[in-house]
Design a protein around this motif. Structure first.
Motif, PDB file in Angstrom:
ATOM      1  N   SER A 169      19.919 -69.422 114.602  1.00 60.21           N
ATOM      2  CA  SER A 169      19.670 -68.152 113.927  1.00 60.21           C
ATOM      3  C   SER A 169      20.838 -67.803 113.010  1.00 60.21           C
ATOM      4  N   ARG A 205      16.264 -65.887 114.560  1.00 59.27           N
ATOM      5  CA  ARG A 205      16.486 -64.487 114.221  1.00 59.27           C
ATOM      6  C   ARG A 205      17.512 -64.378 113.101  1.00 59.27           C
ATOM      7  N   GLY A 210      22.455 -63.451 111.640  1.00 56.73           N
ATOM      8  CA  GLY A 210      21.913 -63.377 112.991  1.00 56.73           C
ATOM      9  C   GLY A 210      23.004 -62.997 113.972  1.00 56.73           C
ATOM     10  N   PHE A 240      12.157 -63.623 113.363  1.00 59.36           N
ATOM     11  CA  PHE A 240      12.446 -62.195 113.423  1.00 59.36           C
ATOM     12  C   PHE A 240      13.545 -61.849 112.419  1.00 59.36           C
ATOM     13  N   ALA A 245      19.003 -59.955 111.569  1.00 55.67           N
ATOM     14  CA  ALA A 245      18.515 -59.613 112.905  1.00 55.67           C
ATOM     15  C   ALA A 245      19.708 -59.299 113.795  1.00 55.67           C
ATOM     16  N   LYS A 247      20.753 -58.130 117.840  1.00 56.28           N
ATOM     17  CA  LYS A 247      20.375 -57.936 119.234  1.00 56.28           C
ATOM     18  C   LYS A 247      21.531 -57.279 119.966  1.00 56.28           C
ATOM     19  N   GLU A 279      16.833 -55.699 118.234  1.00 53.20           N
ATOM     20  CA  GLU A 279      16.504 -55.696 119.656  1.00 53.20           C
ATOM     21  C   GLU A 279      17.575 -54.898 120.387  1.00 53.20           C
TER      22      GLU A 279
END
Length: 388
Positions: A169, A205, A210, A240, A245, A247, A279
């Motif tokens: 990612s 992601r 990422g 994603f 992205a 998280k 996320e």
């Protein structure tokens, strides 16, 4: 054993003007070093055929400045593990990574950082396909490490064009400290351009950036441009965050994404969250006017597919983030096409069950539940004072 074309560990200031050819390891002594090319023609040209995939082009354990350099490799070399390995403060300024002779996938890491501070300004890279590591990793020698050493990163005015990654990612920048319990860092990415940067692995992601954060990490992405960046969107693969992205593994990490630029004529694409995917263990806490200050001003222009996210352990429903800026009044919608998430209940994004919708319904003199198609009741509820 790794060897380097240039190893800095001594007490001199090194200034390099013009193109140079290096075939032997050079050792210098010093407290701070500056390696600088001139304004007209500058860069490293590596021609030593004995280089192996275990090599590092530059290894430094003291404060180092690399300025106005072009990093390149001969077409005969298909793999290079690390361009720059630094265990002390590194400043990279007005440098270019040029691999125009390559047509195949490469497996290398441009920066391996084992120091607490890093500054990158006006760096550019283009037309690179990576089969292994991301272009820049902040976690030591790979895309993931048990401990993220870096405490401060400042990346400004950088340009990344057509950087592609076939695994993992984040093609340009990848951060993953998910196994680290004690991280404490500030990461700033400001006024950088990401054009045509992509990842291709299933479940990947972040086409350009990422990030997985754990601990006291403050991530700031300010005034960056994302155009034509992609994560997998085809039916056989799921990606994603076409642009980026994030998280957030626990409640301690925070982020701010301010004044991003997304080009409607060259859109970012992903299966979920064309521009951004977030996320979080608590999405309601993470998605606010503080973390995404640009949304409230441009709410009418942001599509449902632009930004999505997962809330807690629910990885089934990719929630459109724009609904965090909409308020449920005295009427809520449920239907068979809905889902029971933290921001459901709108006519175009209904809840699935009656009991979940009533828990979201605001108090008022008149409270209405509108059922679109078919609704569900999971447990007994009190509907007194409610019009269905």
């Amino acid at each position: 054993m790794k060897h380097s074309l240039l190893r800095l560990s001594g007490e001199k200031k090194i200034i390099v003007n013009g193109m140079i050819m290096m075939s032997d390891e050079l050792t210098f002594a010093g407290q701070k070093h500056e390696i600088r090319g001139n304004d007209d023609k500058s860069g490293w040209t590596v021609s030593d055929a004995t280089l192996t995939s275990n090599s590092a082009m530059i290894t430094t354990s003291v404060e180092t400045v690399l300025s106005k350099l072009i990093f390149s490799l001969p077409s005969s070399l298909s793999s290079y593990s690390t361009f720059i390995s630094s265990s002390s403060h590194l400043t990279l300024s007005h440098c270019v990574l040029s691999l125009q002779n390559y047509s195949s996938e490469l497996s290398f890491l441009f920066l391996s950082i084992e120091s607490e501070t890093l500054a990158i300004a006006s760096f550019s890279a283009s037309s690179i396909t990576l089969s292994g590591n991301p272009l820049i990793s902040l976690c030591g020698s790979g895309s993931k490490a048990e401990s993220m050493i870096i405490k401060w990163l400042n990346m400004t005015n950088c340009n990344f064009t057509e950087i592609e990654r076939t695994t993992g990612s984040g093609s340009c920048v990848s951060i993953d400290n998910s196994d680290d319990e004690n991280s404490n860092a500030e990461i700033n990415i400001e006024e950088c351009d990401f054009d045509g940067c992509s990842v291709f692995a299933d479940e990947s992601r972040g086409g350009a950036i990422g990030v997985q954060l754990k601990g006291s990490i403050q991530m700031n992405i300010i005034s960056c441009t994302f155009t034509g960046c992609t994560a997998p969107a085809a039916e056989e693969k799921t990606g994603f965050g076409g642009g980026m992205a994030l998280k957030l593994i626990d409640d301690y990490s925070t982020f701010i994404i301010s004044s991003p630029v997304f080009d409607f004529d060259k859109p970012n694409i992903a299966r979920y969250g064309n521009d951004l995917f977030v996320e979080s263990s608590n999405l309601t806490k993470s998605i606010t006017n503080t973390s995404l200050p640009f949304v409230s001003e441009h709410l009418d222009d942001i599509s449902l597919d632009s930004m999505r996210g997962f809330d807690g352990n629910d990885t089934t429903n990719a929630i459109p983030l724009v609904y965090f800026w909409r308020a449920i009044g005295t009427e809520i919608f449920i239907g068979s096409e809905g889902c029971d998430v933290c921001v459901c209940g709108f006519s175009d994004y209904p809840c699935l069950s009656m009991d979940h919708s009533l828990a979201r319904l605001a108090e008022g003199n008149e409270r209405n539940v509108s059922i679109k198609g078919k609704g569900y009741l999971q447990k007994s509820v009190d509907v007194s004072g409610i019009s269905v």
